[in-house]
Design a protein around this motif. Structure first.
Motif, short mmCIF file in Angstrom:
data_model
loop_
_atom_site.label_atom_id
_atom_site.label_comp_id
_atom_site.label_asym_id
_atom_site.label_seq_id
_atom_site.Cartn_x
_atom_site.Cartn_y
_atom_site.Cartn_z
N GLN A 63 -130.57 -30.36 -33.74
CA GLN A 63 -131.61 -29.68 -33.06
C GLN A 63 -132.08 -28.54 -33.69
OE1 GLN A 63 -130.25 -28.53 -29.38
NE2 GLN A 63 -130.83 -30.08 -28.19
N ASP A 67 -135.65 -25.86 -29.77
CA ASP A 67 -135.21 -27.46 -28.49
C ASP A 67 -134.15 -26.58 -28.10
OD1 ASP A 67 -137.67 -28.50 -28.74
OD2 ASP A 67 -136.43 -29.84 -30.31
N SER A 68 -132.20 -25.93 -29.05
CA SER A 68 -131.41 -25.40 -28.93
C SER A 68 -131.45 -24.53 -27.73
CB SER A 68 -130.93 -25.13 -29.90
OG SER A 68 -129.36 -24.75 -29.68
#
Length: 152
Positions: A63, A67-68
């Motif tokens: 990721q 997005d994390s």
């Protein structure tokens, strides 16, 4: 010349040298402060998201920072936006994070001796598979030709 006059002249020269050094250092610090980039809020947002998409999260597998949901990703995104607000360039921010977390934080590592296999490995693997297939097909044809001549 008297000793008092020589001593005063030396003190004056030392004072001038110190004053010159101070003015040079002030001028250099003012120049580095003016070298900073001034981004608009939209540029900061867009550039921050771009950098967060390009870098890997140190905690989450596969990721990027954008997005994390890991706490470290939030901290790093905050660091990126803070550095952009301070006028740091994209390259300076990425270099800072690479120094801190290593080359593994990049999705596309720089080309070096250590990463050459990453860059050329897939191509070499493809050529190896093609060479193996060509050799195997030739051997199969030779084997079939030998069987055909022995039966006749």
């Amino acid at each position: 010349m008297s000793k008092a006059y020589t001593s005063t002249l030396i003190q004056l020269l030392v004072g001038l040298v110190i004053l010159l050094c101070i003015s040079i250092s002030v001028q250099a610090s003012a120049q580095t402060a003016s070298d900073k980039i001034h981004y608009t809020p939209d540029q900061i947002r867009d550039l921050g998201f771009e950098i967060a998409h390009e870098l890997r999260c140190p905690m989450s597998v596969n990721q990027n920072l954008f997005d994390s949901g890991a706490p470290i990703a939030s901290e790093l995104k905050g660091q990126i936006f803070l550095m952009l607000e301070q006028g740091e360039s994209k390259a300076e921010i990425i270099d800072f994070l690479v120094q801190r977390y290593g080359e593994k934080i990049r999705y596309q590592p720089r080309f070096s001796g250590a990463t050459a296999l990453l860059w050329f490995g897939p191509i070499l693997l493809l050529f190896g598979i093609i060479a193996f297939a060509v050799i195997w097909i030739r051997e199969q044809r030779k084997h079939q030709d030998m069987k055909a001549t022995t039966y006749e």
